[in-house]
Design an enzyme around this catalytic site. Structure first.
Site, short mmCIF file in Angstrom:
data_model
loop_
_atom_site.label_atom_id
_atom_site.label_comp_id
_atom_site.label_asym_id
_atom_site.label_seq_id
_atom_site.Cartn_x
_atom_site.Cartn_y
_atom_site.Cartn_z
N ARG A 231 -29.73 30.27 -72.41
CA ARG A 231 -30.67 30.76 -73.43
C ARG A 231 -30.59 29.84 -74.64
NH1 ARG A 231 -32.79 32.96 -69.95
NH2 ARG A 231 -33.26 35.17 -69.65
N GLU A 260 -38.79 29.06 -77.97
CA GLU A 260 -39.66 28.83 -76.80
C GLU A 260 -41.02 29.50 -76.95
OE1 GLU A 260 -37.83 30.00 -73.11
OE2 GLU A 260 -36.03 28.86 -73.53
N HIS A 292 -37.89 25.75 -69.33
CA HIS A 292 -37.31 26.96 -68.73
C HIS A 292 -37.72 27.10 -67.26
CE1 HIS A 292 -35.55 31.04 -70.08
NE2 HIS A 292 -35.30 30.84 -68.80
P1 NAI Z 1 -23.94 36.78 -64.71
O1 NAI Z 1 -24.08 38.11 -65.37
O2 NAI Z 1 -23.66 36.73 -63.24
O3 NAI Z 1 -22.81 35.92 -65.44
C1 NAI Z 1 -22.68 35.85 -66.83
C2 NAI Z 1 -21.22 35.57 -67.15
O4 NAI Z 1 -21.11 35.41 -68.56
C3 NAI Z 1 -20.29 36.72 -66.72
O5 NAI Z 1 -19.20 36.22 -65.99
C4 NAI Z 1 -19.85 37.31 -68.05
O6 NAI Z 1 -18.54 37.85 -68.00
C5 NAI Z 1 -19.93 36.11 -68.96
N1 NAI Z 1 -19.95 36.47 -70.37
C6 NAI Z 1 -20.42 37.61 -70.95
N2 NAI Z 1 -20.19 37.59 -72.27
C7 NAI Z 1 -19.57 36.42 -72.52
C8 NAI Z 1 -19.06 35.83 -73.71
N3 NAI Z 1 -19.14 36.46 -74.90
N4 NAI Z 1 -18.48 34.62 -73.61
C9 NAI Z 1 -18.37 33.99 -72.41
N5 NAI Z 1 -18.82 34.51 -71.26
C10 NAI Z 1 -19.42 35.70 -71.31
O7 NAI Z 1 -25.28 35.99 -65.06
P2 NAI Z 1 -25.90 34.75 -64.29
O8 NAI Z 1 -26.82 35.25 -63.23
O9 NAI Z 1 -24.85 33.80 -63.94
O10 NAI Z 1 -26.84 34.14 -65.44
C11 NAI Z 1 -26.31 33.54 -66.59
C12 NAI Z 1 -27.43 33.28 -67.59
O11 NAI Z 1 -28.33 32.31 -67.06
C13 NAI Z 1 -28.36 34.49 -67.85
O12 NAI Z 1 -27.81 35.32 -68.84
C14 NAI Z 1 -29.62 33.85 -68.30
O13 NAI Z 1 -29.58 33.72 -69.70
C15 NAI Z 1 -29.59 32.45 -67.69
N6 NAI Z 1 -30.64 32.25 -66.70
C16 NAI Z 1 -31.45 31.16 -66.84
C17 NAI Z 1 -32.44 30.88 -65.93
C18 NAI Z 1 -33.32 29.67 -66.05
O14 NAI Z 1 -34.34 29.61 -65.38
N7 NAI Z 1 -32.98 28.69 -66.85
C19 NAI Z 1 -32.68 31.79 -64.81
C20 NAI Z 1 -31.72 32.87 -64.69
C21 NAI Z 1 -30.75 33.09 -65.63
#
Ligand code: NAI
Length: 326
Positions: A231, A260, A292
């Protein structure tokens, strides 16, 4: 079940149109993004379907509730643009697609890293003009270097596998470390100071907002590569630009950006770019900005449509809403 689908692009229709018939869901596709002015389009629909840059803030949620909307379907994983409390107040469940293809995003993050490191985007432009000079295109071996991964959830883990495949040493940081992962967790400061590349895979929360700012940039290695597919607001872009202009950074790949809204996903090529920071970033030779699109594979788009329609079905059948955000 009637759903108002906001911010429709031609590629959204491919899977949603064909699959909606199987689920007997009637979708009205609106090109307009969701915001307070466009919310009235949802009248007569039981659900709205929104995406990452739609405005689903409190006033919009209040308006949707007034119009009789019963569910909010986010066709994405992130929900930082939704006022969950407001939705809960109106008893409107917000459902999302928690996982569609973590590999799609991780592979794209790696594509950004490889591109900014080896400057394939510059080579493409040169060779199209038969300029075969390679001066200025020198990169670094990734093999043996240290990669810092912030956020070791689904996408972070997929990224770690890819980085390991390149022979890189991994340092990881997560607020909730995963003990089952074969990776070295370290404190953020150590990750910042020892990594040759840093890739962001945590969600945007009040804790992670501006996790990369002047302070963290100051302790990073000179020549660090920074990749953000998570993000935009994880990075304080002004500070990043300052560090880039000071020649502190080797390269930056951004699939997401702080501002964005109204720019990403649109063709702005005939406009005068008003966002000076974005214009400056794009002008730098070691910065690659994409709009994105990390998630944007056929497999992911199909999975997004199916999970979103499954979310509608669970609601209709009164089942437990497993993808509800609380
Ligand atoms: P996920 O929920 O599987 O993993 C997120 C990780 O971040 C978890 O392990 C969690 O413990 C950790 N986390 C939470 N708070 C934190 C903090 N304060 N400091 C460090 N780590 C922390 O999510 P996933 O599926 O891996 O997605 C991650 C991010 O990717 C999403 O939140 C979204 O913003 C982004 N995304 C981007 C896309 C794109 O097209 N560019 C598409 C899909 C997701």
């Amino acid at each position: 079940m009637k759903i108002a689908f906001f911010g429709t692009k031609p590629y959204d229709k491919i899977w949603f149109e064909s699959k909606s018939k199987d689920y007997e869901v009637d979708i009205s596709f609106f090109e307009a993004s969701l915001n307070i002015d466009t919310a009235p389009l949802a009248a007569g629909h039981e659900g709205v379907c929104a995406f990452v840059n739609d405005d689903v803030s409190e006033p919009v949620v209040d308006k949707l509730a007034e119009l009789g909307v019963k569910m909010i379907l986010m066709r994405c994983a992130g929900y930082n643009n939704v006022d969950i409390k407001a939705a809960e107040r109106h008893n409107i469940p917000v459902m999302r697609v928690p996982s569609y293809s973590p590999q799609a995003v991780a592979e794209f993050a790696m594509a950004l890293l490889l591109s900014v490191n080896r400057k394939t985007y510059k080579a493409y432009v040169r060779t199209r003009d038969f300029n075969m000079n390679i001066n200025g295109l020198m990169g670094h071996d990734l093999y043996g270097k240290t990669a810092g991964v912030i956020g070791t959830g689904k996408i972070g883990q997929a990224m770690i596998s890819i980085l390991k495949g390149f022979g890189m040493k991994i340092l990881a940081y997560d607020k909730y470390p995963n003990k089952d992962l074969d990776v070295e967790y370290v404190e953020l400061d150590r990750l910042f100071s020892e990594s040759d590349i840093i890739s962001l895979h945590c969600p945007l929360t009040h804790e992670t907002k501006y996790i990369i700012d002047r302070k963290s940039l100051d302790i990073m290695k000179k020549g660090v590569y920074i990749i953000n597919t998570s993000r935009g607001q994880l990075i304080r872009t002004e500070d990043l630009l300052e560090a880039l202009l000071a020649n502190k950074i080797g390269g930056v790949g951004l699939d997401v950006y702080e501002e964005e809204d109204g720019v990403f996903y649109e063709d702005n090529s005939n406009e005068i770019m008003q966002d000076e920071i974005l214009a400056r970033l794009v002008s730098l030779p070691n910065v690659l900005v994409t709009s994105h699109q990390g998630y944007f594979t056929e497999e992911a788009m199909k999975a997004i449509a199916i999970t979103t329609l499954e979310n509608v079905k669970m609601y209709e059948e009164g089942k437990e809403l497993v993808n509800q955000v609380k």
